[in-house]
Motif scaffolding. Structure first.
Motif, PDB file in Angstrom:
ATOM      1  N   GLY A 160      -9.150  -9.494  -3.921  1.00  0.00           N
ATOM      2  CA  GLY A 160     -10.429  -9.784  -2.606  1.00  0.00           C
ATOM      3  C   GLY A 160     -10.774  -8.369  -2.875  1.00  0.00           C
ATOM      4  N   ARG A 161     -10.573  -7.862  -1.181  1.00  0.00           N
ATOM      5  CA  ARG A 161     -11.650  -6.585  -0.778  1.00  0.00           C
ATOM      6  C   ARG A 161     -10.148  -5.809  -1.117  1.00  0.00           C
ATOM      7  N   ARG A 162      -9.069  -6.538  -1.163  1.00  0.00           N
ATOM      8  CA  ARG A 162      -7.664  -5.264  -1.126  1.00  0.00           C
ATOM      9  C   ARG A 162      -7.535  -4.235  -2.392  1.00  0.00           C
ATOM     10  N   VAL A 163      -8.817  -4.719  -3.387  1.00  0.00           N
ATOM     11  CA  VAL A 163      -8.359  -4.079  -4.638  1.00  0.00           C
ATOM     12  C   VAL A 163      -8.205  -3.284  -4.069  1.00  0.00           C
ATOM     13  N   THR A 164      -9.709  -2.361  -4.050  1.00  0.00           N
ATOM     14  CA  THR A 164     -10.477  -1.150  -3.154  1.00  0.00           C
ATOM     15  C   THR A 164      -8.856  -0.507  -2.019  1.00  0.00           C
ATOM     16  N   HIS A 219       0.918  -1.081  -0.218  1.00  0.00           N
ATOM     17  CA  HIS A 219      -0.233   0.349  -0.533  1.00  0.00           C
ATOM     18  C   HIS A 219       0.686   1.453   0.216  1.00  0.00           C
ATOM     19  N   ILE A 220       2.045   1.205   0.994  1.00  0.00           N
ATOM     20  CA  ILE A 220       2.719   2.393   0.736  1.00  0.00           C
ATOM     21  C   ILE A 220       3.951   2.563  -0.213  1.00  0.00           C
ATOM     22  N   ALA A 221       4.274   1.204  -1.046  1.00  0.00           N
ATOM     23  CA  ALA A 221       4.526   1.395  -2.325  1.00  0.00           C
ATOM     24  C   ALA A 221       3.962   2.474  -3.138  1.00  0.00           C
ATOM     25  N   ILE A 222       3.121   1.454  -3.273  1.00  0.00           N
ATOM     26  CA  ILE A 222       1.744   2.221  -4.519  1.00  0.00           C
ATOM     27  C   ILE A 222       1.525   3.778  -4.676  1.00  0.00           C
ATOM     28  N   ALA A 223       0.807   4.116  -3.163  1.00  0.00           N
ATOM     29  CA  ALA A 223       1.238   5.796  -2.539  1.00  0.00           C
ATOM     30  C   ALA A 223       2.260   6.180  -3.591  1.00  0.00           C
ATOM     31  N   LEU A 224       3.717   5.817  -3.157  1.00  0.00           N
ATOM     32  CA  LEU A 224       4.819   6.281  -3.399  1.00  0.00           C
ATOM     33  C   LEU A 224       4.809   6.287  -5.012  1.00  0.00           C
ATOM     34  N   VAL A 225       5.008   4.891  -5.891  1.00  0.00           N
ATOM     35  CA  VAL A 225       4.872   5.655  -7.501  1.00  0.00           C
ATOM     36  C   VAL A 225       3.720   6.482  -7.807  1.00  0.00           C
ATOM     37  N   SER A 226       2.589   6.131  -7.189  1.00  0.00           N
ATOM     38  CA  SER A 226       1.526   7.278  -8.082  1.00  0.00           C
ATOM     39  C   SER A 226       2.362   8.411  -8.025  1.00  0.00           C
ATOM     40  N   PHE A 227       2.322   9.510  -6.152  1.00  0.00           N
ATOM     41  CA  PHE A 227       2.851  10.832  -5.431  1.00  0.00           C
ATOM     42  C   PHE A 227       3.812  10.847  -6.788  1.00  0.00           C
ATOM     43  N   ALA A 228       4.961  10.086  -7.326  1.00  0.00           N
ATOM     44  CA  ALA A 228       6.133  10.197  -7.962  1.00  0.00           C
ATOM     45  C   ALA A 228       5.904  10.537  -9.262  1.00  0.00           C
TER      46      ALA A 228
END
Length: 237
Positions: A148-152, A8-17
């Motif tokens: 599953g729900r982790r996608v959201t 979750h932290i990784a995808i937030a960092l990449v999207s931020f970048a």
């Protein structure tokens, strides 16, 4: 920290970048090319995120090697893609700040705004598209890992990171030189690579080298515009 939180932290960092780089690079393009080419960054960002998504979707549906699916694709090479993306971001900035003056003599951008066959425009497309493709692929791979729900929640982390990147980039432009600021965004995918990979040496080394080049500053000093070279002053300093 459990693997889910790391992702979750990784995808937030990449999207931020991605959003940070997409918005910030328009300021550089408005100087080295004509201002309307600044919007080229938006198209390249959409292509960079969309093309990997189409590729992984086709492979999931059976296009490619037999037996390929979402999980094998998601599990292979994520750290490598993040590492490559983190390196490609500052290299693309250097290519624009230093390489544009070299190719400009081959085909000058005219007062009419040039065209897509101009050498500076082709250089810009190539150098900007590479980091967008790598970071877009990383986002896709991280989303494919969610079940599953982790996608959201993963998608929520993706949107949160992108929102924060879009919010902070403009204020930071008034504080830091834009090329250095853009190069610094490469630290985020490197941090994401360290989070998802058990081998953190390469991301750490790449991060140290990137910080060293930022402290040095010379690779990111912009001294030319679409029409002339600035011999003494440094733009955006």
């Amino acid at each position: 920290m459990n693997p889910s939180a790391r992702q979750h932290i990784a995808i937030a960092l990449v999207s931020f970048a991605v959003l940070f780089y997409q918005i910030g690079i328009t300021r550089v393009l408005s100087v080295v090319l004509w201002y309307h080419f600044a919007f080229l960054a938006i198209s390249l960002a959409l292509l960079g995120v969309g093309a990997p998504g189409v590729w992984f979707a086709l492979r999931k549906n059976g296009v490619g090697k037999a037996g390929d699916g979402a999980r094998p694709d998601a599990d292979r090479g994520l750290a490598g893609v993040l590492l490559a993306g983190g390196v490609a971001v500052p290299l693309s900035v250097i290519a624009i700040t230093k390489g544009m003056a070299l190719v400009r003599g081959a085909n000058d951008v005219r007062d009419t705004g040039g065209g897509f066959l101009d050498a500076p425009v082709l250089l810009t497309i190539g150098t900007i598209l590479v980091p967008f493709l790598l970071l877009g692929a990383a986002v896709c791979l991280l989303l494919l890992r969610a079940q599953g729900r982790r996608v959201t929640t993963m998608y929520g982390a993706d949107l949160l990171g992108a929102t924060l990147g879009a919010v902070v980039v403009v204020p930071l432009m008034h504080i830091f030189p834009t090329p250095v600021m853009l190069a610094a965004s490469g630290l985020l995918p490197l941090a994401a690579a360290a989070l998802v990979s058990p081998r953190r040496v390469l991301p750490a080394v790449a991060g140290i080298v990137l910080v060293a080049t930022m402290i040095w500053g010379e690779p990111y000093q912009l001294r030319h515009t679409k029409k002339y070279d600035e011999a003494r002053a440094v733009l955006y300093e």
